[in-house]
Design a protein around this motif. Structure first.
Motif, PDB file in Angstrom:
ATOM      1  N   TYR A 156      38.646  49.304  35.841  1.00  0.00           N
ATOM      2  CA  TYR A 156      37.446  48.474  35.825  1.00  0.00           C
ATOM      3  C   TYR A 156      36.848  48.497  34.420  1.00  0.00           C
ATOM      4  O   TYR A 156      36.697  49.569  33.827  1.00  0.00           O
ATOM      5  N   THR A 157      36.475  47.323  33.955  1.00  0.00           N
ATOM      6  CA  THR A 157      35.741  47.270  32.690  1.00  0.00           C
ATOM      7  C   THR A 157      34.272  47.597  32.970  1.00  0.00           C
ATOM      8  O   THR A 157      33.830  47.626  34.126  1.00  0.00           O
ATOM      9  N   GLU A 158      33.539  47.798  31.882  1.00  0.00           N
ATOM     10  CA  GLU A 158      32.095  48.055  32.003  1.00  0.00           C
ATOM     11  C   GLU A 158      31.394  46.924  32.771  1.00  0.00           C
ATOM     12  O   GLU A 158      30.584  47.155  33.658  1.00  0.00           O
ATOM     13  N   LYS A 159      31.755  45.675  32.444  1.00  0.00           N
ATOM     14  CA  LYS A 159      31.143  44.512  33.089  1.00  0.00           C
ATOM     15  C   LYS A 159      31.529  44.472  34.584  1.00  0.00           C
ATOM     16  O   LYS A 159      30.690  44.166  35.441  1.00  0.00           O
ATOM     17  N   GLU A 160      32.772  44.797  34.872  1.00  0.00           N
ATOM     18  CA  GLU A 160      33.195  44.792  36.282  1.00  0.00           C
ATOM     19  C   GLU A 160      32.466  45.882  37.082  1.00  0.00           C
ATOM     20  O   GLU A 160      32.135  45.691  38.254  1.00  0.00           O
ATOM     21  N   VAL A 169      39.234  52.899  39.502  1.00  0.00           N
ATOM     22  CA  VAL A 169      38.473  52.956  40.757  1.00  0.00           C
ATOM     23  C   VAL A 169      39.440  52.841  41.925  1.00  0.00           C
ATOM     24  O   VAL A 169      40.224  51.893  42.013  1.00  0.00           O
ATOM     25  N   ALA A 170      39.400  53.830  42.819  1.00  0.00           N
ATOM     26  CA  ALA A 170      40.304  53.822  43.966  1.00  0.00           C
ATOM     27  C   ALA A 170      39.732  53.015  45.120  1.00  0.00           C
ATOM     28  O   ALA A 170      40.470  52.386  45.883  1.00  0.00           O
ATOM     29  N   ARG A 171      38.418  53.030  45.255  1.00  0.00           N
ATOM     30  CA  ARG A 171      37.840  52.341  46.408  1.00  0.00           C
ATOM     31  C   ARG A 171      36.370  52.048  46.159  1.00  0.00           C
ATOM     32  O   ARG A 171      35.657  52.848  45.553  1.00  0.00           O
ATOM     33  N   VAL A 172      35.939  50.896  46.664  1.00  0.00           N
ATOM     34  CA  VAL A 172      34.513  50.529  46.667  1.00  0.00           C
ATOM     35  C   VAL A 172      34.164  50.220  48.107  1.00  0.00           C
ATOM     36  O   VAL A 172      34.864  49.459  48.775  1.00  0.00           O
ATOM     37  N   MET A 173      33.112  50.835  48.611  1.00  0.00           N
ATOM     38  CA  MET A 173      32.795  50.630  50.027  1.00  0.00           C
ATOM     39  C   MET A 173      31.337  50.962  50.339  1.00  0.00           C
ATOM     40  O   MET A 173      30.681  51.688  49.584  1.00  0.00           O
ATOM     41  N   LEU A 174      30.852  50.432  51.451  1.00  0.00           N
ATOM     42  CA  LEU A 174      29.584  50.907  51.997  1.00  0.00           C
ATOM     43  C   LEU A 174      29.914  52.143  52.828  1.00  0.00           C
ATOM     44  O   LEU A 174      30.656  52.055  53.806  1.00  0.00           O
TER      45      LEU A 174
END
Ligand code: SF4
Length: 312
Positions: A85-89, A33-38
């Motif tokens: 990222y794992t599945e849980k993450e 995952v490169a980025r998580v954002m709104l």
């Protein structure tokens, strides 16, 4: 069963055992995952008031020579950015985005990680996730892969780029793009149904077809929307017609004519020609503000369709 061993999840069907080495998309076995954002600049029913809960994955089955996300999408760059990222993450991330007010979970370039995402979304739903899940794809999809998303993807944001094999071959290294994209769109409509937007303006289900009008390529843009209309009818999807192409990210092509045209922006005439055809065919949807570098949208170029104001 995990499908990234002898992987054939996308039309490249490169057969990689991604636990051993990355596939043609640059992706290994686990999601990066490169980025998580709104993200406030997706189409209005995807972003809602607070933004879409966007999760940007690295790598991509396509290789568009004008990609704006080339620093995370190309095969060379796919493993250089972000984190595994794992599945849980992933499930935790979806729930955190929802708590932060995300209108939707917006999975960007998710296809190589289809199996783990199916499980992560199911886990998040068991733990209380209720907002719609959006499969935000470049459109180069196999019907079987799309079909396996029944019960996972509520909405498809389908970036339908080209129809002409010559064009998709020159610009994305995928001469079979149009054939696959058109068939996959039919499956997306089958999985997600007709567009439904809730009273809060957020899309609950259905397909938005995005299309970026490229300079010098408006005839192919018109061919794309005609093919969608002929195959499925204009009311089966919402259409988001984009004008934001800039040559800043263009990496060049061997085709001299294309190479010249892609070194400029799309003209108002080219964009309007496509928009007029979309109107004539009865598509409903969104258009981007012209003359602005921002990715803002004017929702619905025709009269509002009250039948789509449908609460779930
Ligand atoms: S998703 Fe990636 S690894 Fe799988 S077939 Fe497509 S390019 Fe190959």
């Amino acid at each position: 069963m995990e499908r990234n061993k002898g992987c054939a999840l996308c039309p490249r069907a490169c057969g990689a055992d991604r636990a051993v080495h990355p596939g043609a998309c640059g992706c290994g076995a686990l999601p990066r995952v490169a980025r998580v954002m709104l993200h406030r600049w997706e189409e209005p029913p995807i972003s809602g008031e607070r933004g879409a809960g966007a999760v940007f994955f690295t790598g991509c089955p396509l290789g568009c020579v004008f990609c704006q996300n080339g620093d995370i999408s190309t095969r060379e760059n796919a493993s250089k950015h972000g984190g595994i990222y794992t599945e849980k993450e992933l499930s935790d991330t979806f729930l955190t985005l929802a708590e932060d007010g995300a209108a939707t979970i917006d999975l960007v370039s998710p296809t190589p990680f289809t199996d783990v995402l199916i499980r992560a979304v199911a886990d998040a739903r068991k733990r209380g996730l209720t907002i719609p899940v959006v499969w935000n794809t470049g459109g180069y999809e196999k019907r079987e892969t799309v079909s396996s998303l029944r019960g996972t993807a509520d909405v498809f944001l389908d970036d339908f780029k080209f129809l002409s094999p010559a064009l998709s071959g020159a610009l994305a290294g995928a001469p079979d793009y149009g054939e696959y994209a058109l068939a996959a769109l039919g499956e997306m409509i089958g999985v997600a149904g007709e567009p439904r937007i809730g009273g809060d303006g957020v899309m609950r289900s259905g397909v938005i077809v995005r299309h970026l009008v490229l300079p010098g390529c408006s005839d192919d843009s018109i061919a794309v929307i005609r093919a969608i209309n002929e195959s499925y009818g204009s009311s089966s999807v919402l259409l988001s017609l984009m004008s934001q192409y800039t040559p800043d990210f263009f990496r060049g092509t061997d085709d001299g004519r294309l190479d010249r045209s892609l070194r400029r922006r799309v003209t108002t005439y080219e964009y309007e020609k496509v928009r007029e055809e979309a109107n004539r065919l009865g598509f409903d949807g969104f258009m981007q503000e012209r003359g602005s570098a921002s990715a803002s949208y004017t929702p619905v170029w025709d009269e509002p369709d009250n039948e789509r104001e449908n609460n779930r």
